[in-house]
Design an enzyme around this catalytic site. Structure first.
Site, mmCIF file in Angstrom:
data_model
loop_
_atom_site.group_PDB
_atom_site.id
_atom_site.type_symbol
_atom_site.label_atom_id
_atom_site.label_comp_id
_atom_site.label_asym_id
_atom_site.label_seq_id
_atom_site.Cartn_x
_atom_site.Cartn_y
_atom_site.Cartn_z
ATOM 1 N N CYS A 50 0.824 -1.219 0.000
ATOM 2 C CA CYS A 50 0.000 0.000 0.000
ATOM 3 C C CYS A 50 0.854 1.263 0.000
ATOM 4 C CB CYS A 50 -0.919 -0.002 1.212
ATOM 5 S SG CYS A 50 -1.628 -1.615 1.545
ATOM 6 N N HIS A 72 -9.180 3.525 -1.511
ATOM 7 C CA HIS A 72 -7.793 3.064 -1.374
ATOM 8 C C HIS A 72 -7.395 2.188 -2.571
ATOM 9 C CE1 HIS A 72 -4.072 1.696 0.193
ATOM 10 N NE2 HIS A 72 -4.495 0.709 0.951
#
Lengths: 388, 124
Positions: free
Chosen positions: A84, A334
């Site tokens: 991420c 996200h």
């Protein structure tokens, strides 16, 4: 040393684009950033690009040259994969590239395509950011790993689900006016508390959604900005990166994220700033507990003290230090490999004054972004400042 | 697919002969390793895994990856065995009775979705 200015920023709408290719999503963000910068494409000397699960989601590896081509660039292009934090590390390398004189103009950003997969497939794809042998084979999902951290935090420091629900409500509230956010709607504390469990103590509204999207920024040296009369009022003055053991079981701390602490300390030293100088922050709230861990690692709070920050109104839009005015990962979305870049885009817009929430921090001159990889086995922190 | 080091470790835990790796400084780690992750020492020996550990943190998972979908809901935990911690599935304990500090032993059992081996903790 050369200073690094943000000349232009671009985002796609974050949300569901299951029929759009990754290359198309990134091209849209890159075009927007280039148009915002007003820099000719021939001047872009390198592309630093973040992507995490493209090999699984699109059967497409080696995405650097592919998305450079889609964005109309003919320059060296490199993909960075750091779970991420992929676009965060891409940005850090882009900053180094400009600082060391290698390039005067670079494009940086990231892309992730996720909603073309079933939820279970996404869960499996995200899980490989954890240790395959000792975590994934033990049934650990990504929410499951953060749930272990949340329970460890509650056990060590106290706190309860309602504290986390206030973080979800705050970040959804901030996203209402953000045209790029996936969920431009309010979520109440009660709604968050009543949502179904995913991995206890985390429930559905403690988790960020599954998102498609892309982010891009044009970074230039201050010499280039001056010579070409580029309007670039925001400078990236600090960058830092930290690491930790891959698996939670091998970490010294289960309720703290030292990788982010190291990244923050490096970024503060690099910029000459301290935690108390930061007026606004975008932090990696993939789960509500992650925002708590971030605020403590960044030195805004002592360990065990940030759990009630949103509930007490300290990190809300009318608090002393607003956090995640974009809506955060929680409400903005996200798209994993794009997230670190999108945080820099949102912070630039907030500081330039052209973000829908800029009026909340009208006088702010110093902001920070915090981007975490996996369960914070890696972290990247950047400090951004308004310059004349 | 074989995973040398890990496969042997799983088989040993299943046989009740679990071990961990220890460096001359006394740091514990799990295989496969060529070096101590804490101090970089190259001399790693096998030591018996302590029979009992305590739950350091836990979660009840309701949404699983495809490889564990038939197992939901299931409890996972990180368990402290002293020199090392292990991650696995907790069985034989009611979810409501699970808490930090619960004493457990470790074994290897099949999980329900695929029949693959999984590290399992049971109350001692």
């Amino acid at each position: 040393m050369t200073s690094v200015r943000v000349a232009g920023v671009g985002l796609t709408q974050f949300g569901r684009h299951p029929d759009r290719t990754g290359r198309d999503l990134f091209a849209e963000a890159a075009f927007a950033a280039r148009a915002d910068a007003g820099v000719p494409r021939q001047d872009i000397e390198a592309l630093h690009y973040g992507n995490f699960m493209g090999a699984l989601a699109e059967h497409q590896a080696h995405q650097g040259p592919l998305v450079a081509e889609a964005a109309g660039l003919s320059c060296p292009a490199t993909r960075y994969e750091q779970a991420c934090a992929s676009a965060g590390v891409a940005a850090r390398q882009a900053i180094k590239d400009v600082r060391n004189g290698e390039s005067d103009v670079v494009l940086v950003g990231g892309m992730e395509r996720m909603t073309n997969l079933e939820t279970a497939e996404v869960t499996e794809s995200l899980a490989i950011a954890a240790d395959e042998l000792y975590e994934v084979r033990a049934g650990i999902t990504f929410p499951g790993a953060y749930a272990l951290m949340a329970q460890a935090y509650f056990s060590k420091f106290g706190g309860e689900r309602e504290d986390l629900a206030h973080i979800a409500a705050k970040n959804h509230h901030n996203a209402v006016n953000n045209e790029f956010a996936q969920y431009q709607r309010e979520v109440s504390v009660e709604e968050a508390l009543d949502s179904p469990p995913v991995a206890e103590p985390l429930h559905l509204f403690d988790a960020c959604p599954i998102t498609d999207g892309a982010s891009a920024l044009v970074l230039v040296s201050d010499e280039y900005a001056e010579e070409h009369d580029v309007d670039a009022p925001v400078e990236i003055t600090g960058t830092g990166q930290g690491g930790d053991k891959m698996a939670l079981q091998d970490r010294e701390h289960l309720a703290q994220t030292p990788a982010a602490t190291k990244a923050a300390e490096e970024a503060y030293a690099d910029s000459g700033r301290r935690p108390e100088d930061i007026e606004v922050a975008e932090v990696h709230d993939c789960f509500t507990i992650a925002e708590v861990l971030a605020l403590e690692s960044l030195g805004f709070y002592d360990p065990g003290e940030a759990i009630g920050a949103a509930r007490r109104g300290e990190t809300t839009r009318d608090g002393d230090r607003p956090v995640n005015l974009s809506g955060g990962l929680k409400a903005k979305g996200h798209p994993v490999g794009a997230t670190g870049g999108s945080q820099l885009v949102e912070m630039t817009r907030l500081l330039r004054g052209d973000h829908p929430n800029s009026d909340v921090v009208a006088d702010a001159e110093v902001g920070l972004t915090h981007n975490a990889g996996g369960t914070v086995a890696s972290a990247v922190v950047h400090v951004l400042e308004v310059v004349n | 697919m074989a995973d040398s080091g890990y496969d042997e470790w799983i088989a040993a835990v299943e046989a009740g002969e679990g071990y961990y790796l220890e460096c001359p400084e006394g740091h514990g780690s799990l295989p496969p390793r060529r070096t101590c992750p804490h101090c970089g020492a190259l001399e790693l020996g096998e030591e018996p895994l302590p029979e009992s550990g305590t739950v350091e943190t836990y979660s009840v998972v309701h949404v699983a990856a495809p490889s564990f979908q038939g197992d939901t809901p299931y409890a996972t935990a990180v368990v402290d065995f002293g020199p090392v911690r292990l991650t696995g599935v907790v069985r034989g304990v009611e979810f409501d009775d699970l808490e930090v500090g619960t004493a457990v032993g470790v074994t290897v059992e099949e999980h329900e979705t695929t029949g693959d081996p999984v590290v399992v903790f049971r109350r001692r």
